[in-house]
Design a protein around this motif. Sequence first.
Motif, PDB file in Angstrom:
ATOM      1  N   GLU A 132      -1.500   8.251  -3.769  1.00 41.66           N
ATOM      2  CA  GLU A 132      -1.741   8.468  -5.200  1.00 41.66           C
ATOM      3  C   GLU A 132      -0.439   8.433  -5.983  1.00 41.66           C
ATOM      4  O   GLU A 132      -0.435   8.104  -7.174  1.00 41.66           O
ATOM      5  CB  GLU A 132      -2.457   9.800  -5.418  1.00 41.66           C
ATOM      6  N   GLU A 133       0.655   8.738  -5.330  1.00 43.20           N
ATOM      7  CA  GLU A 133       1.959   8.711  -6.005  1.00 43.20           C
ATOM      8  C   GLU A 133       2.491   7.293  -6.192  1.00 43.20           C
ATOM      9  O   GLU A 133       3.530   7.098  -6.836  1.00 43.20           O
ATOM     10  CB  GLU A 133       2.976   9.521  -5.202  1.00 43.20           C
ATOM     11  N   ASP A 134       1.798   6.313  -5.649  1.00 41.34           N
ATOM     12  CA  ASP A 134       2.267   4.921  -5.704  1.00 41.34           C
ATOM     13  C   ASP A 134       1.536   4.114  -6.779  1.00 41.34           C
ATOM     14  O   ASP A 134       1.280   2.927  -6.613  1.00 41.34           O
ATOM     15  CB  ASP A 134       2.083   4.258  -4.337  1.00 41.34           C
ATOM     16  N   ASN A 135       1.210   4.758  -7.882  1.00 38.79           N
ATOM     17  CA  ASN A 135       0.471   4.093  -8.945  1.00 38.79           C
ATOM     18  C   ASN A 135       1.350   3.798 -10.151  1.00 38.79           C
ATOM     19  O   ASN A 135       0.977   4.051 -11.304  1.00 38.79           O
ATOM     20  CB  ASN A 135      -0.755   4.921  -9.346  1.00 38.79           C
ATOM     21  N   GLY A 136       2.507   3.230  -9.886  1.00 37.20           N
ATOM     22  CA  GLY A 136       3.314   2.699 -10.975  1.00 37.20           C
ATOM     23  C   GLY A 136       2.688   1.423 -11.522  1.00 37.20           C
ATOM     24  O   GLY A 136       1.651   0.954 -11.049  1.00 37.20           O
ATOM     25  N   ASN A 137       3.339   0.841 -12.500  1.00 34.59           N
ATOM     26  CA  ASN A 137       2.768  -0.315 -13.204  1.00 34.59           C
ATOM     27  C   ASN A 137       3.226  -1.657 -12.647  1.00 34.59           C
ATOM     28  O   ASN A 137       3.074  -2.693 -13.280  1.00 34.59           O
ATOM     29  CB  ASN A 137       3.090  -0.239 -14.703  1.00 34.59           C
ATOM     30  N   GLY A 138       3.771  -1.660 -11.425  1.00 38.81           N
ATOM     31  CA  GLY A 138       4.375  -2.879 -10.881  1.00 38.81           C
ATOM     32  C   GLY A 138       3.405  -3.976 -10.510  1.00 38.81           C
ATOM     33  O   GLY A 138       3.807  -5.140 -10.404  1.00 38.81           O
TER      34      GLY A 138
END
Length: 333
Positions: A132-138
Motif C-alpha cells: 500500500e505504501e507503493d502507490n506513488g504516481n509513477g
Amino acid sequence: MSTATLSTQVRAALLGLAVGDALGVPVEFLSRAARQKDPVTGMRAFGTHHQPVGTWSDDSSLTFCLAETLALPAGRTAAPDLADFARRSINWLDSAYWTAHGKTFDVGNTTRTAINRLRRGTTPTAAGPRSEEDNGNGALMRILPLAFHETWRTETLDLDAAWILTENAASVTHGHPRSTLGCFIYLLVARGLLAGLAPADAYAAMRELANQWLEHGSIPAVVEDKYYRWVLSGALPDQPESKIASSGYVVHTLEAALWCLLRHDTYAATVLAAVNLGDDTDTTGAVAGGLAGLAYGEAAIPDEWLAVLARRADIEQLAVRLAGASLASDTRP
C-alpha cells in the motif's frame, strides 16, 4: 464530434504532457504558498533541478519509453511487448535514454526499485512493488500512450480487457491495484476526449462506465474505489482548492489533474493551475497536460512554450510512429 485526426491527437497528447512537465520542473517540491507568492506564468529555467528552460523530467521520459514500445509492430496487438518497455526503462535509468539533455534526474523510489528488479531479471508484470505504501504516481504519469492501443480504441470498449492491459502496463513499476485503478480512470477520461467529448462530458462518461463496471465486484479494483470517491461520485469539480492535494500519491495526482481540467477551459489555464498547486508540480503538470492536449489540441499550446521544449522534433517523430502503429492496428469500419 472532434475533427482531429489520430495523428494530431497523438501529437497533442505527447506535446501537451511534456510541456506541462517542463513547466513544473523548475518549481518541483516547492509549496503551494510559494506558488501563490510567485505563480508560474510561463517556462522558467534552472530552479529545483538546475535544468535549462523547456526541460522535462522522468514523467515524459517514461511516457516516451512506453510510446516507443507501443509503436513497435508487437505494440499493435492485444499484448504489447512489456519486456521491450522494461529494457527501455533500464536504459533510461542507466544510460539517460529518452532524457531531455542526456541526464537522468528525479527518479521515484518505487520506480527505481522496480527497475532494479527488472535489471535482475524479474518478469515485467511482477517488477512493480505491491504494498500500500507503493502507490506513488509513477505509473499514472506515463500511462497516457496506452489510450492509443487498440484495446482502448475499440468502438465498444471491453472494460475487463482494458483493465488487464492497464494493470500489466502499470505493474512494470507499480503493482498495487490502487495505482492501476488511477491509471484506468485516467484512460477512461482520455478515451472520452479522443472521441471529441468536452472535458466535463468525458468526465461524466468515465464515471458512468467505471461505476457500472466496479459494481461487478470481481476484481481487486473494487476494494480500491473508495479511495477515488470524489472522482467517481462527481463531487471532485466542486471541491475548493484547499481540499485538492498535489503530493506524489497517485490518488492526489489524479484528483488534482482532473480538478484542473474541469475547472479551466484552455490548455494554458489548465496546466498553469496544475503547476501552481505546488509540491509534485512536474507530475501534476504532466498528467493534466496530457489530457488538456487531447481536449484542446496542439494549436492551443502556447507557441512560446513549444519553441523552447527540449527535443520537440524527436517527440513529434515519436508521435508519428505511435500514430502509425495505432492506425495499422485499427480494425474499426
